[in-house]
Design an enzyme around this catalytic site. Sequence first.
Site, PDB file in Angstrom:
ATOM      1  N   LEU A 195      29.697  -0.244  42.482  1.00 27.42           N
ATOM      2  CA  LEU A 195      29.605   0.141  41.070  1.00 27.42           C
ATOM      3  C   LEU A 195      28.959  -0.953  40.236  1.00 27.42           C
ATOM      4  CD1 LEU A 195      33.278   1.439  40.636  1.00 27.42           C
ATOM      5  CD2 LEU A 195      31.312   2.701  41.476  1.00 27.42           C
ATOM      6  N   THR A 255      33.758  -0.080  34.432  1.00 22.96           N
ATOM      7  CA  THR A 255      33.097  -0.996  35.373  1.00 22.96           C
ATOM      8  C   THR A 255      32.566  -2.204  34.617  1.00 22.96           C
ATOM      9  OG1 THR A 255      32.540   0.815  36.858  1.00 22.96           O
ATOM     10  CG2 THR A 255      31.278  -1.222  37.116  1.00 22.96           C
ATOM     11  N   GLU A 315      33.628  -6.050  35.131  1.00 18.32           N
ATOM     12  CA  GLU A 315      32.637  -7.076  35.506  1.00 18.32           C
ATOM     13  C   GLU A 315      32.534  -8.161  34.422  1.00 18.32           C
ATOM     14  OE1 GLU A 315      31.861  -7.073  38.485  1.00 18.32           O
ATOM     15  OE2 GLU A 315      32.216  -4.969  38.998  1.00 18.32           O
ATOM     16  N   HIS A 343      35.189 -10.615  35.020  1.00 20.94           N
ATOM     17  CA  HIS A 343      34.785 -11.653  35.996  1.00 20.94           C
ATOM     18  C   HIS A 343      33.851 -12.681  35.343  1.00 20.94           C
ATOM     19  CE1 HIS A 343      36.559  -9.882  39.539  1.00 20.94           C
ATOM     20  NE2 HIS A 343      35.734  -8.836  39.606  1.00 20.94           N
ATOM     21  N   THR A 361      50.414 -11.656  35.181  1.00 22.14           N
ATOM     22  CA  THR A 361      50.035 -10.526  36.033  1.00 22.14           C
ATOM     23  C   THR A 361      50.837 -10.636  37.324  1.00 22.14           C
ATOM     24  OG1 THR A 361      48.196 -11.824  36.927  1.00 22.14           O
ATOM     25  CG2 THR A 361      47.700 -10.328  35.106  1.00 22.14           C
TER      26      THR A 361
HETATM   27  N1  ARG Z   1      33.000  -4.464  41.740  1.00 23.87           N
HETATM   28  C1  ARG Z   1      33.819  -3.281  41.805  1.00 23.87           C
HETATM   29  C2  ARG Z   1      33.155  -2.262  42.721  1.00 23.87           C
HETATM   30  O1  ARG Z   1      31.945  -2.126  42.701  1.00 23.87           O
HETATM   31  C3  ARG Z   1      33.988  -2.690  40.429  1.00 23.87           C
HETATM   32  C4  ARG Z   1      35.209  -1.868  40.275  1.00 23.87           C
HETATM   33  C5  ARG Z   1      35.282  -1.266  38.894  1.00 23.87           C
HETATM   34  N2  ARG Z   1      36.346  -0.316  38.796  1.00 23.87           N
HETATM   35  C6  ARG Z   1      36.305   0.738  37.955  1.00 23.87           C
HETATM   36  N3  ARG Z   1      37.321   1.531  37.845  1.00 23.87           N
HETATM   37  N4  ARG Z   1      35.260   0.997  37.230  1.00 23.87           N
HETATM   38  O2  ARG Z   1      33.819  -1.588  43.487  1.00 23.87           O
HETATM   39 ZN    ZN Z   2      35.852  -7.127  40.735  1.00 20.54          ZN
HETATM   40 CA    CA Z   3      49.363 -13.448  38.511  1.00 19.48          CA
END
Ligand code: ARG
Ligand code: ZN
Ligand code: CA
Length: 237
Positions: A109, A146, A150, A153, A175
């Site tokens: 994603l 998404t 991101e 991060h 958390t």
């Molecule tokens: N880096 C993760 C992937 O590509 C992103 C997940 C994002 N999750 C979401 N619910 N949009 O799998």
């Molecule tokens: Zn991630």
């Molecule tokens: Ca934690």
Amino acid sequence: NLGVVNIPVVVHVVYSNSQQNISDAQIASQIAVLNADFNATNNDASNTPSEFAGLVADSDISFTLLETQRHSDSRTEWGTRDDVKYAYPPVSPSNTLNIWVANIGGGILGYAQFPGGPAATDGVVIAPQFFGTTGYVSAPFDKGRTATHEVGHYLNLRHIWGDGRCRQDDFVADTPSSDGPNYDCPSYPTVNCKSNDMTMNYMDYTNDACMYMFSEGQKARMRTVFMESGPRTGFVN
Ligand code: ARG
Ligand code: ZN
Ligand code: CA
């Protein structure tokens, strides 16, 4: 003490067909989600179970679209090794968030670079059908989360399970520990490592509709990157 931190955004739309050349409205819908999610004004924040409700954070980070650059390119998949960034370099990454909207392939994603990495590849990449909430979007990843994940991060957040077993930390105290990602739309409570998982956190792997909060501890970790001598202090100076 930093107040609201504003992040100017440049979006690079890299497309090999007309669907992937997403509309200005689709881009605007994503910027709106980022502004809601990083200020806890998203309507679904109220779904947070009472155990975690007091931890829902208004991160006081706002996003302003500066510019959209559009590039037609015959390449259909860009992978996760930053090829799209080398092809279309970032604009002023020390004080601008660069987002490449390009098909990654392999069911991915999006992906991000943590703070402190090379300027030439700084920013996030998101596939067009998982960007924003209107236009060329694909359920269950059609609520713009998404990009929220991101950008988390990009502002130094780890996955809430710490990418390891129970003792592996995400370096955020509020958390609860977990031993792996949650997917789909988990019911509450979901118990791992003898505590209830914060499955509704943006840094888990659940569906867009089932993630709706950052925690206060995550807010503090994100905002640290903007401080003097922090890796993203360029946004406040
Ligand atoms: N880096 C993760 C992937 O590509 C992103 C997940 C994002 N999750 C979401 N619910 N949009 O799998
Ligand atoms: Zn991630
Ligand atoms: Ca934690």
